[in-house]
Design a protein around this motif. Sequence first.
Motif, PDB file in Angstrom:
ATOM      1  N   GLU A 115       0.350  53.596 -27.715  1.00  0.00           N
ATOM      2  CA  GLU A 115       0.728  52.425 -26.928  1.00  0.00           C
ATOM      3  C   GLU A 115       2.133  51.959 -27.266  1.00  0.00           C
ATOM      4  O   GLU A 115       2.880  51.508 -26.387  1.00  0.00           O
ATOM      5  N   MET A 116       2.536  52.068 -28.534  1.00  0.00           N
ATOM      6  CA  MET A 116       3.904  51.717 -28.924  1.00  0.00           C
ATOM      7  C   MET A 116       4.918  52.624 -28.215  1.00  0.00           C
ATOM      8  O   MET A 116       5.966  52.162 -27.737  1.00  0.00           O
ATOM      9  N   LEU A 117       4.606  53.928 -28.149  1.00  0.00           N
ATOM     10  CA  LEU A 117       5.499  54.863 -27.460  1.00  0.00           C
ATOM     11  C   LEU A 117       5.553  54.560 -25.963  1.00  0.00           C
ATOM     12  O   LEU A 117       6.616  54.618 -25.343  1.00  0.00           O
ATOM     13  N   PHE A 118       4.397  54.224 -25.390  1.00  0.00           N
ATOM     14  CA  PHE A 118       4.333  53.859 -23.977  1.00  0.00           C
ATOM     15  C   PHE A 118       5.258  52.678 -23.700  1.00  0.00           C
ATOM     16  O   PHE A 118       6.060  52.693 -22.761  1.00  0.00           O
ATOM     17  N   TYR A 121       8.980  53.771 -23.807  1.00  0.00           N
ATOM     18  CA  TYR A 121       9.461  54.462 -22.608  1.00  0.00           C
ATOM     19  C   TYR A 121       9.542  53.535 -21.396  1.00  0.00           C
ATOM     20  O   TYR A 121      10.409  53.713 -20.539  1.00  0.00           O
ATOM     21  N   LEU A 122       8.659  52.544 -21.332  1.00  0.00           N
ATOM     22  CA  LEU A 122       8.782  51.556 -20.260  1.00  0.00           C
ATOM     23  C   LEU A 122      10.066  50.754 -20.432  1.00  0.00           C
ATOM     24  O   LEU A 122      10.774  50.475 -19.454  1.00  0.00           O
ATOM     25  N   ARG A 123      10.382  50.367 -21.671  1.00  0.00           N
ATOM     26  CA  ARG A 123      11.627  49.629 -21.929  1.00  0.00           C
ATOM     27  C   ARG A 123      12.848  50.494 -21.584  1.00  0.00           C
ATOM     28  O   ARG A 123      13.828  50.013 -21.014  1.00  0.00           O
ATOM     29  N   TYR A 124      12.780  51.773 -21.943  1.00  0.00           N
ATOM     30  CA  TYR A 124      13.888  52.680 -21.613  1.00  0.00           C
ATOM     31  C   TYR A 124      14.061  52.771 -20.103  1.00  0.00           C
ATOM     32  O   TYR A 124      15.190  52.720 -19.584  1.00  0.00           O
ATOM     33  N   ASN A 127      15.682  49.685 -18.864  1.00  0.00           N
ATOM     34  CA  ASN A 127      17.112  49.685 -19.207  1.00  0.00           C
ATOM     35  C   ASN A 127      17.916  50.553 -18.238  1.00  0.00           C
ATOM     36  O   ASN A 127      19.098  50.278 -17.972  1.00  0.00           O
ATOM     37  N   GLN A 128      17.275  51.624 -17.725  1.00  0.00           N
ATOM     38  CA  GLN A 128      17.949  52.529 -16.793  1.00  0.00           C
ATOM     39  C   GLN A 128      17.906  51.998 -15.360  1.00  0.00           C
ATOM     40  O   GLN A 128      18.536  52.568 -14.472  1.00  0.00           O
ATOM     41  N   GLY A 129      17.144  50.930 -15.151  1.00  0.00           N
ATOM     42  CA  GLY A 129      16.980  50.407 -13.797  1.00  0.00           C
ATOM     43  C   GLY A 129      16.019  51.228 -12.961  1.00  0.00           C
ATOM     44  O   GLY A 129      16.070  51.212 -11.727  1.00  0.00           O
ATOM     45  N   SER A 317      15.610  48.908 -32.454  1.00  0.00           N
ATOM     46  CA  SER A 317      16.260  49.230 -31.180  1.00  0.00           C
ATOM     47  C   SER A 317      15.624  50.446 -30.518  1.00  0.00           C
ATOM     48  O   SER A 317      15.396  50.465 -29.301  1.00  0.00           O
ATOM     49  N   ILE A 318      15.336  51.469 -31.314  1.00  0.00           N
ATOM     50  CA  ILE A 318      14.712  52.677 -30.761  1.00  0.00           C
ATOM     51  C   ILE A 318      13.373  52.338 -30.117  1.00  0.00           C
ATOM     52  O   ILE A 318      13.095  52.721 -28.962  1.00  0.00           O
ATOM     53  N   LEU A 319      12.528  51.599 -30.825  1.00  0.00           N
ATOM     54  CA  LEU A 319      11.206  51.264 -30.296  1.00  0.00           C
ATOM     55  C   LEU A 319      11.275  50.265 -29.147  1.00  0.00           C
ATOM     56  O   LEU A 319      10.289  50.078 -28.429  1.00  0.00           O
ATOM     57  N   ASN A 320      12.451  49.654 -28.958  1.00  0.00           N
ATOM     58  CA  ASN A 320      12.664  48.782 -27.803  1.00  0.00           C
ATOM     59  C   ASN A 320      13.316  49.537 -26.640  1.00  0.00           C
ATOM     60  O   ASN A 320      13.801  48.926 -25.684  1.00  0.00           O
TER      61      ASN A 320
END
Length: 338
Positions: A115-118, A121-124, A127-129, A317-320
């Motif tokens: 769930e943390m990884l999920f 990737y949602l945050r990434y 960030n990419q729009g 930052s990575i996990l965000n």
Amino acid sequence: MEELQKRLDDTAAKLKIEDKKKKVEEIGRQSSDPNFWADHIKSTVVMKELSYLSKQIKKVEDIQQLLDARDFNQAEKAIGSLEMDLYFSGDHDFDGAILSLHAGQGGTEAMDWTEMLFRMYLRYSENQGWQYEIIDKIAGDEAGLKSVTFSIPETLAYGLLKSEAGVHRLVRQSPFNADKLRQTSFALAEVIPILEENSEIVIRDDELEWHFTRSSGKGGQNVNKVSTAVRLVHKPTGIIVESQQERYQGQNRETALKILRGKLWRMMEEQKVKHINELKGSFKLASWGNQIRSYVLHPYHMVKDLRTGFETSDTVSILNGKLDDIILSYLKKTATVV
């Protein structure tokens, strides 16, 4: 001036800008035909391609204007940005992506890590729009997720996220243990391109076995009354795909077929064959032995990519979802044309 002009000319040649100009003209002719818009899905994909090609061509033209105006500082920065496009030379790098996460060893810890990884990737994606859509999600017994699959139908999503395929290892103090023991957990990421129906991947109806059940996904009362959830089996390879998040069975069927096409394409890439009927053996989930990255939160903070050597102590930052630098390190290492 001459050095920058040469960099621009070389980059434009490697990116085949002249061929792309012809492609833009061809799409323009296609889009003027009323029948082109009858297939909404195909026309949307083609227009996204047109948008990307047009932007890339404009980049080159704008840089040439900067050079002609002798604005060398801005031109050099713009050329550096253009050269980034050279890292995306794969057949489907410009396609959307379907990303699946699976909890591995570690029980509840691993499900929480999934769930943390999920979330990462949602945050990434945000960030990419990028827009994204959850296809299938199975909650953990106590916390976290057993697995989750979501699609990102955006240009370059596969080219960027293909770097994330493999096993992700977490080391931390357990939040689920009163003694706060150090715990190691694993989660597996699978990444495949979104492939629309085309001649590259041809799937015969007699190769498919469909199962329909009532969905537990979104859709209100409809999902409790109608068998909207889909389970698809590709008999020659044994690939199993499930989709239940959409409200209607037809939508889940199409989603399942997209995932199947992506899995078959990846299997063909791995076995280096050109046709589905050349595939040998049954499909296997990406190897758990393929550990790509380690995230240590205790007794110190460190994220290290085991393929490129990239490392940072800024785990927050990575996990965000701030993955640009770690993904770029992978693209630079694996690029075939630079």
